[in-house]
Scaffold this motif. Structure first.
Motif, PDB file in Angstrom:
ATOM      1  N   LEU A  41       0.878  -1.161   0.000  1.00  0.00           N
ATOM      2  CA  LEU A  41       0.000   0.000   0.000  1.00  0.00           C
ATOM      3  C   LEU A  41       0.918   1.214   0.000  1.00  0.00           C
ATOM      4  CD1 LEU A  41      -2.661  -1.089   2.634  1.00  0.00           C
ATOM      5  CD2 LEU A  41      -3.091  -0.626   0.223  1.00  0.00           C
ATOM      6  N   THR A  42       1.034   1.862  -1.138  1.00  0.00           N
ATOM      7  CA  THR A  42       2.063   2.880  -1.291  1.00  0.00           C
ATOM      8  C   THR A  42       1.552   4.003  -2.170  1.00  0.00           C
ATOM      9  OG1 THR A  42       4.351   3.224  -1.979  1.00  0.00           O
ATOM     10  CG2 THR A  42       3.094   1.590  -3.226  1.00  0.00           C
ATOM     11  N   ARG A  54      -2.947  -0.989  -8.987  1.00  0.00           N
ATOM     12  CA  ARG A  54      -4.294  -0.415  -9.047  1.00  0.00           C
ATOM     13  C   ARG A  54      -4.307   0.879  -8.238  1.00  0.00           C
ATOM     14  NH1 ARG A  54      -4.224  -3.826 -12.133  1.00  0.00           N
ATOM     15  NH2 ARG A  54      -5.654  -5.549 -12.513  1.00  0.00           N
ATOM     16  N   GLU A  55      -4.881   1.929  -8.795  1.00  0.00           N
ATOM     17  CA  GLU A  55      -4.993   3.186  -8.051  1.00  0.00           C
ATOM     18  C   GLU A  55      -6.206   3.112  -7.125  1.00  0.00           C
ATOM     19  OE1 GLU A  55      -6.274   7.675  -9.062  1.00  0.00           O
ATOM     20  OE2 GLU A  55      -4.436   7.019 -10.084  1.00  0.00           O
ATOM     21  N   LEU A  56      -6.000   3.433  -5.864  1.00  0.00           N
ATOM     22  CA  LEU A  56      -7.081   3.398  -4.890  1.00  0.00           C
ATOM     23  C   LEU A  56      -7.781   4.746  -4.780  1.00  0.00           C
ATOM     24  CD1 LEU A  56      -5.434   1.282  -2.046  1.00  0.00           C
ATOM     25  CD2 LEU A  56      -6.887   0.508  -3.918  1.00  0.00           C
ATOM     26  N   ARG A  57      -7.018   5.823  -4.825  1.00  0.00           N
ATOM     27  CA  ARG A  57      -7.617   7.155  -4.763  1.00  0.00           C
ATOM     28  C   ARG A  57      -6.545   8.161  -5.142  1.00  0.00           C
ATOM     29  NH1 ARG A  57      -7.513   7.503   1.770  1.00  0.00           N
ATOM     30  NH2 ARG A  57      -5.539   8.598   1.980  1.00  0.00           N
ATOM     31  N   ALA A  58      -6.956   9.360  -5.471  1.00  0.00           N
ATOM     32  CA  ALA A  58      -6.022  10.444  -5.756  1.00  0.00           C
ATOM     33  C   ALA A  58      -6.014  11.393  -4.575  1.00  0.00           C
ATOM     34  CB  ALA A  58      -6.430  11.177  -7.037  1.00  0.00           C
ATOM     35  N   ASP A  59      -4.822  11.765  -4.118  1.00  0.00           N
ATOM     36  CA  ASP A  59      -4.681  12.656  -2.969  1.00  0.00           C
ATOM     37  C   ASP A  59      -3.968  13.931  -3.379  1.00  0.00           C
ATOM     38  OD1 ASP A  59      -5.843  10.961  -1.054  1.00  0.00           O
ATOM     39  OD2 ASP A  59      -3.995   9.805  -0.891  1.00  0.00           O
ATOM     40  N   PRO A  60      -4.560  15.093  -3.148  1.00  0.00           N
ATOM     41  CA  PRO A  60      -3.877  16.345  -3.475  1.00  0.00           C
ATOM     42  C   PRO A  60      -2.678  16.577  -2.566  1.00  0.00           C
ATOM     43  CG  PRO A  60      -5.911  16.781  -2.282  1.00  0.00           C
ATOM     44  CD  PRO A  60      -5.901  15.308  -2.583  1.00  0.00           C
ATOM     45  N   VAL A  61      -1.696  17.291  -3.095  1.00  0.00           N
ATOM     46  CA  VAL A  61      -0.483  17.567  -2.336  1.00  0.00           C
ATOM     47  C   VAL A  61      -0.296  19.065  -2.180  1.00  0.00           C
ATOM     48  CG1 VAL A  61       0.665  15.443  -3.045  1.00  0.00           C
ATOM     49  CG2 VAL A  61       0.923  17.504  -4.441  1.00  0.00           C
ATOM     50  N   GLY A  62       0.604  19.439  -1.287  1.00  0.00           N
ATOM     51  CA  GLY A  62       0.892  20.842  -1.064  1.00  0.00           C
ATOM     52  C   GLY A  62       2.351  21.051  -0.742  1.00  0.00           C
ATOM     53  N   ALA A  89      -0.019  -2.450  -4.990  1.00  0.00           N
ATOM     54  CA  ALA A  89       0.808  -3.093  -6.003  1.00  0.00           C
ATOM     55  C   ALA A  89       1.225  -4.484  -5.547  1.00  0.00           C
ATOM     56  CB  ALA A  89       2.057  -2.240  -6.276  1.00  0.00           C
ATOM     57  N   TRP A  90       1.410  -5.364  -6.521  1.00  0.00           N
ATOM     58  CA  TRP A  90       1.875  -6.713  -6.214  1.00  0.00           C
ATOM     59  C   TRP A  90       2.617  -7.259  -7.425  1.00  0.00           C
ATOM     60  CZ3 TRP A  90      -2.874  -5.168  -7.542  1.00  0.00           C
ATOM     61  CH2 TRP A  90      -3.551  -5.822  -8.570  1.00  0.00           C
ATOM     62  N   LYS A  91       3.323  -8.378  -7.242  1.00  0.00           N
ATOM     63  CA  LYS A  91       4.064  -8.974  -8.346  1.00  0.00           C
ATOM     64  C   LYS A  91       3.093  -9.486  -9.402  1.00  0.00           C
ATOM     65  CE  LYS A  91       8.498  -8.744  -7.339  1.00  0.00           C
ATOM     66  NZ  LYS A  91       9.239  -9.925  -6.866  1.00  0.00           N
ATOM     67  N   VAL A 133      -6.744  -7.176  -2.723  1.00  0.00           N
ATOM     68  CA  VAL A 133      -6.811  -6.043  -3.641  1.00  0.00           C
ATOM     69  C   VAL A 133      -8.257  -5.614  -3.866  1.00  0.00           C
ATOM     70  CG1 VAL A 133      -6.400  -5.313  -6.021  1.00  0.00           C
ATOM     71  CG2 VAL A 133      -4.636  -6.590  -4.785  1.00  0.00           C
ATOM     72  N   ARG A 134      -9.144  -6.578  -4.079  1.00  0.00           N
ATOM     73  CA  ARG A 134     -10.561  -6.236  -4.269  1.00  0.00           C
ATOM     74  C   ARG A 134     -11.128  -5.544  -3.027  1.00  0.00           C
ATOM     75  NH1 ARG A 134     -13.113  -8.072  -8.675  1.00  0.00           N
ATOM     76  NH2 ARG A 134     -12.101  -9.698  -9.928  1.00  0.00           N
TER      77      ARG A 134
END
Length: 241
Positions: free
Chosen positions: A102-103, A115-123, A218-220, A232-233
């Motif tokens: 989980l990265t 797989r993308e889980l969510r998008a996080d804004p940065v600052g 992510a995984w192999k 993952v699901r």
């Protein structure tokens, strides 16, 4: 012979018919159920152990929700956690130290499924007495001439480039979120952080409008362990709500 529900086309694009949407939902349900069955079979065979890498983000409420749902669905699954510092965005996945991670992107995805889980804004992470700290938002170009904290030599180049705003930087070397904050506090350097990470006293975060971030699982790619697929699901379900 009855024809399968086909997508319908309109001026705005292609979309499923109502029957097709129902069929898609049913297919997803069946796939998830099949994954859980395979995971239970693996557990009964004594293989119910997963090693999950975390990128210094164990306080994330999403991780807490994911753990709770995994416990309910797989009560006999033993999850072993390996938290890594910011110099290894795959959390040991490339080295075979974890089953999945989980990265956050970006990083070298060779041989990995992601797989993308969510998008996080940065600052931009700034000292609170910095003139830019009073701004409502910034673009990365507005802090391009400042000293930034950097990661150790050998860190994934994609990862380093992203967290340096796409530029070659000079500044103090850091490995953890706490070291990042201290570098800004003590040296007045600039760095990037997630907007939902509340800074301690003396620091401020100003949204960067041109640099999106993301959390991924992510995984192999070659790993067919049904427990990984089920995890993952479950992660997709938790993070996408």
């Amino acid at each position: 012979m009855r024809r399968s529900p086909a997508p319908r086309q309109s001026s705005s694009g292609v979309s499923l018919t109502p029957a097709g949407e129902v069929l898609l939902d049913e297919a997803r349900t069946l796939l998830a159920r099949a994954d859980r069955v395979r995971a239970r079979v693996a557990a009964a065979a004594g293989a119910a152990v997963l090693t999950v890498g975390l990128l210094g983000d164990s306080a994330d409420p999403g991780v807490q929700r994911l753990a709770a749902l995994c416990r309910r669905r797989h009560p006999h699954l033993e999850v072993r956690l390996r938290e890594t510092d910011l110099s290894d965005p795959t959390c040991g996945l490339h080295r075979g130290l974890v089953d999945l991670a989980l990265t956050r992107a970006p990083f070298d995805q060779t041989g990995l499924a992601v797989r993308e889980l969510r998008a996080d804004p940065v600052g931009a992470l700034l000292r609170s007495d910095d003139p830019l700290a009073r701004r409502g938002q910034l673009r990365s170009s507005e802090v391009a001439d400042r000293r930034w904290f950097v990661f150790p030599a050998g860190t994934d180049s994609r990862w380093q480039s992203y967290w340096s705003g796409g530029e070659q930087r000079e500044g103090p070397v850091v490995r953890t979120v706490q070291e990042c904050r201290q570098a800004v506090l003590w040296n007045g350097t600039v760095g990037m952080t997630l907007l939902d990470h509340r800074p301690p006293e003396g620091l401020a975060v100003v949204p960067l409008t041109d640099l999106p971030s993301s959390r991924v699982v992510a995984w192999k790619e070659s790993d067919r362990n049904p427990l990984i697929r089920s995890f993952v699901r479950t992660a997709l379900e938790v993070y996408r709500g």
